[in-house]
Design a protein around this motif. Structure first.
Motif, PDB file in Angstrom:
ATOM      1  N   LYS A 144      33.128 -17.102  11.443  1.00 25.65           N
ATOM      2  CA  LYS A 144      31.566 -17.612  11.766  1.00 25.65           C
ATOM      3  C   LYS A 144      30.357 -16.484  12.103  1.00 25.65           C
ATOM      4  O   LYS A 144      29.344 -17.095  11.184  1.00 25.65           O
ATOM      5  CB  LYS A 144      31.784 -19.079  12.800  1.00 25.65           C
ATOM      6  CG  LYS A 144      32.814 -20.139  12.326  1.00 25.65           C
ATOM      7  CD  LYS A 144      32.657 -21.006  13.454  1.00 25.65           C
ATOM      8  CE  LYS A 144      33.607 -22.169  13.025  1.00 25.65           C
ATOM      9  NZ  LYS A 144      33.625 -23.301  14.283  1.00 25.65           N
ATOM     10  N   THR A 145      29.697 -16.497  12.789  1.00 20.71           N
ATOM     11  CA  THR A 145      29.626 -15.510  12.837  1.00 20.71           C
ATOM     12  C   THR A 145      29.495 -14.295  12.209  1.00 20.71           C
ATOM     13  O   THR A 145      27.443 -14.151  11.937  1.00 20.71           O
ATOM     14  CB  THR A 145      29.583 -14.262  14.276  1.00 20.71           C
ATOM     15  OG1 THR A 145      29.620 -15.282  15.006  1.00 20.71           O
ATOM     16  CG2 THR A 145      28.172 -13.731  14.514  1.00 20.71           C
ATOM     17  N   ASN A 200      28.420 -26.742   6.293  1.00 18.25           N
ATOM     18  CA  ASN A 200      29.801 -27.258   6.408  1.00 18.25           C
ATOM     19  C   ASN A 200      30.282 -25.841   7.328  1.00 18.25           C
ATOM     20  O   ASN A 200      31.145 -25.639   7.367  1.00 18.25           O
ATOM     21  CB  ASN A 200      30.179 -26.730   5.378  1.00 18.25           C
ATOM     22  CG  ASN A 200      30.690 -28.245   4.940  1.00 18.25           C
ATOM     23  OD1 ASN A 200      30.941 -29.275   4.624  1.00 18.25           O
ATOM     24  ND2 ASN A 200      29.519 -28.111   3.209  1.00 18.25           N
ATOM     25  N   ASP A 201      29.311 -25.458   8.118  1.00 17.05           N
ATOM     26  CA  ASP A 201      29.735 -24.503   9.066  1.00 17.05           C
ATOM     27  C   ASP A 201      29.785 -22.973   7.990  1.00 17.05           C
ATOM     28  O   ASP A 201      30.900 -22.308   8.806  1.00 17.05           O
ATOM     29  CB  ASP A 201      30.675 -24.863  10.173  1.00 17.05           C
ATOM     30  CG  ASP A 201      30.853 -24.733  11.820  1.00 17.05           C
ATOM     31  OD1 ASP A 201      29.653 -23.785  12.058  1.00 17.05           O
ATOM     32  OD2 ASP A 201      31.520 -24.941  12.628  1.00 17.05           O
ATOM     33  N   ILE A 209      35.970 -22.166  -2.036  1.00 14.57           N
ATOM     34  CA  ILE A 209      35.028 -22.605  -2.833  1.00 14.57           C
ATOM     35  C   ILE A 209      35.775 -24.317  -2.942  1.00 14.57           C
ATOM     36  O   ILE A 209      35.130 -25.750  -3.110  1.00 14.57           O
ATOM     37  CB  ILE A 209      35.775 -22.619  -4.298  1.00 14.57           C
ATOM     38  CG1 ILE A 209      34.979 -22.406  -5.474  1.00 14.57           C
ATOM     39  CG2 ILE A 209      37.464 -22.603  -5.001  1.00 14.57           C
ATOM     40  CD1 ILE A 209      35.167 -21.690  -7.459  1.00 14.57           C
ATOM     41  N   ASN A 210      37.073 -24.825  -2.585  1.00 17.23           N
ATOM     42  CA  ASN A 210      38.033 -26.124  -2.378  1.00 17.23           C
ATOM     43  C   ASN A 210      36.866 -26.872  -1.511  1.00 17.23           C
ATOM     44  O   ASN A 210      36.610 -28.058  -1.780  1.00 17.23           O
ATOM     45  CB  ASN A 210      39.086 -25.968  -1.900  1.00 17.23           C
ATOM     46  CG  ASN A 210      39.876 -24.920  -2.593  1.00 17.23           C
ATOM     47  OD1 ASN A 210      39.549 -24.906  -3.926  1.00 17.23           O
ATOM     48  ND2 ASN A 210      41.156 -24.336  -2.061  1.00 17.23           N
ATOM     49  N   ARG A 211      36.172 -26.120  -0.749  1.00 22.42           N
ATOM     50  CA  ARG A 211      35.142 -26.926   0.231  1.00 22.42           C
ATOM     51  C   ARG A 211      34.116 -27.807  -0.966  1.00 22.42           C
ATOM     52  O   ARG A 211      33.453 -29.180  -0.173  1.00 22.42           O
ATOM     53  CB  ARG A 211      34.519 -25.808   1.416  1.00 22.42           C
ATOM     54  CG  ARG A 211      33.482 -27.294   1.988  1.00 22.42           C
ATOM     55  CD  ARG A 211      34.168 -28.005   2.741  1.00 22.42           C
ATOM     56  NE  ARG A 211      34.386 -27.138   4.373  1.00 22.42           N
ATOM     57  CZ  ARG A 211      34.762 -28.059   5.355  1.00 22.42           C
ATOM     58  NH1 ARG A 211      34.731 -29.407   5.541  1.00 22.42           N
ATOM     59  NH2 ARG A 211      35.548 -26.912   6.548  1.00 22.42           N
TER      60      ARG A 211
END
Length: 495
Positions: A341-342, A446-447, A452-454
């Motif tokens: 995430k970072t 979305n974090d 791409i599916n997101r």
């Protein structure tokens, strides 16, 4: 793509080497590379001879000087096997080891090519094996650039299928796509920190020669810059460095900076913010100890995962304004660890993330089925991401099974390149299309998920079913037909 004829020729040569006692696939490709290199040198010298005959001027940059004619492929191939073996081992091989210095790079330490070649060994065991291989190689025309690329790609394929160093091979059409999208310019300083056989650097050099030929050869300083200051590659496999150096020299780059280095470890050299373009497919199937990893990379992202450490390395190596096109495993796009995430947040918030191209999992078959994506980003250190361009690549022109058969009518690559040129205008594209833009705010919400599916929307076609009453009536009718058929069968059996 390699033709069946060329493939069978390489297979026969490979079998000859194998049965002759060279059992390590890397040694086979290294010895074949030496011989192909020696053959190509003769072809280059012949081209310069013909130019000299046409113009009436002396031969420009001759490969072979006075008294060295016997070292040419076209000369020694006609000699007896024992003589040929002695000539290659004792004269031709020492000759190619110092070729970089003969090209005028005889300063401190000589050329990088000469540096890597000093440990090269001639391993062909007998005159009979050598004569057989030389005879077979003589039938391969090395003047065509695509032929050279096809040969290397297929030989690397064979290494991969033998389970050794498969990570060094990236399909050439994917490399070309990444190079075309980043469009290298004469002022660029280009780096691949996991260069292997230098596929990305060669593709970049071909792009420059095709699109900026006049600029890179305009005068002596421009020529020297192209040959010595443009291309930089690191690797920690000395065999790959030798092959990569020869490969670059064969493609017209005389003295690239290709050197031995473990890119993720502490380096005594300060190469931060040195490069304007990074093209890479780094190895991403492992973890490193914290102790062996460069401390400045750990400051960017504290992790053991090589794919994340390489992304941190790219950010360190790039100049402000520099750009990158790199291949990452899908896990980088949606991994839930703090390090994942970072790093994604850094790319989106601190730098300018330009594009995410999702590739199908079959692109790296037959030796890897992992799903991957191409990331394109620009180092700004001040943000700049407004929208991120996503593309859902579903076909690359080859079947997605282990055979990877050519399917030229099924390729998204031309569409990717065409849409990329005007990707900023795709704000109105629907999420059901192959490509679309996603605003930074939505990605942050979305974090920083980049899969791409997101964001892609799937259109479902409405399917109409008959009313339940009609279906029940149909079942009753079928049951009646089954009962009648059973009675008829029972009657036949009782007779």
């Amino acid at each position: 793509m390699i033709t069946g004829e060329l493939k069978s020729k390489v297979d026969r040569i490979w079998d000859t080497m194998w049965s002759g006692g060279i059992s390590n696939p890397l040694s086979v490709i290294e010895q074949l590379t030496y011989l192909l290199f020696i053959k190509r040198l003769d072809e280059l010298h012949t081209l310069r001879e013909r130019k000299s005959e046409r113009t009436g001027k002396p031969i420009e940059n001759p490969v072979f000087g006075p008294g060295e004619e016997h070292l040419r492929w076209s000369r020694f191939k006609e000699t007896a096997p024992e003589t040929m073996f002695d000539t290659l081992r004792d004269q031709v091989f020492p000759f190619i080891k110092t070729l970089g210095d003969k090209n005028g790079h005889d300063g401190e330490g000589g050329s990088t090519y000469t540096h890597h070649m000093k440990n090269a060994l001639f391993l062909i065991p007998t005159p009979r094996v050598l004569a057989n291989v030389v005879d077979q190689l003589d039938g391969i025309d090395m003047t065509d650039a695509d032929t050279k690329g096809d040969l290397y790609e297929y030989m690397l394929d064979k290494i991969a299928s033998a389970g050794k160093n498969g990570q060094f091979r990236t399909p050439r059409h994917i490399i070309r796509l990444m190079v075309d999208m980043t469009a290298p310019a004469p002022h660029d300083v280009i780096c691949d920190p996991a260069c292997g056989t230098a596929g990305f650097l060669i593709a970049a050099s071909e792009y420059l020669q095709e699109h900026h030929n006049e600029a890179i050869y305009r005068n002596e300083p421009a020529r020297r810059r192209f040959n010595e200051g443009t291309f930089h590659g690191y690797d920690f496999d000395s065999t790959m460095l030798r092959i990569g150096s020869m490969n670059m020299l064969l493609h017209g780059v005389e003295n690239p900076d290709i050197r031995y280095r473990d890119s993720l470890s502490e380096s005594p050299e300060n190469d931060a913010e040195k490069y304007s373009l990074i093209l890479a497919n780094p190895p991403f199937a492992g973890s490193l100890d914290y102790e062996s990893t460069a401390k400045d990379l750990q400051q960017i992202v504290k992790t053991k995962k090589t794919e994340l450490l390489f992304l941190a390395l790219f950010l360190r190596l790039l100049q402000t304004g520099g750009r990158a096109a790199v291949i990452v495993p899908d896990g980088v796009l949606f991994g839930s660890s703090r390090a994942h995430k970072t790093l994604r947040k850094i790319l989106v918030e601190n730098q300018k993330l330009d594009a995410v191209i999702s590739m199908p999992s079959g692109v790296f078959k037959p030796y890897a089925g992992v799903s991957t994506a191409i990331l394109l980003f620009t180092k700004t250190n001040s943000g700049g991401t407004d929208n991120v361009w996503f593309y859902d690549m579903q076909a690359d022109g080859y079947s997605l099974d282990d055979k990877r058969s050519p399917q030229p009518d099924k390729s998204d690559l031309p569409d990717i390149l065409e849409r990329w040129k005007n990707h900023k205008d795709e704000t109105e594209r629907k999420r059901t299309e192959r490509s679309f833009l996603v605003p930074k705010a939505e990605i942050a919400g979305n974090d920083y998920d980049l899969s791409i599916n997101r964001y892609k929307e799937v259109e479902y076609e409405a399917v109409e079913h008959d009313p339940p009453q009609v279906i029940l009536e149909r079942l009753v009718k079928l049951e009646k037909e089954i009962a009648e058929g059973r009675k008829e069968l029972e009657g036949l059996l009782s007779k």
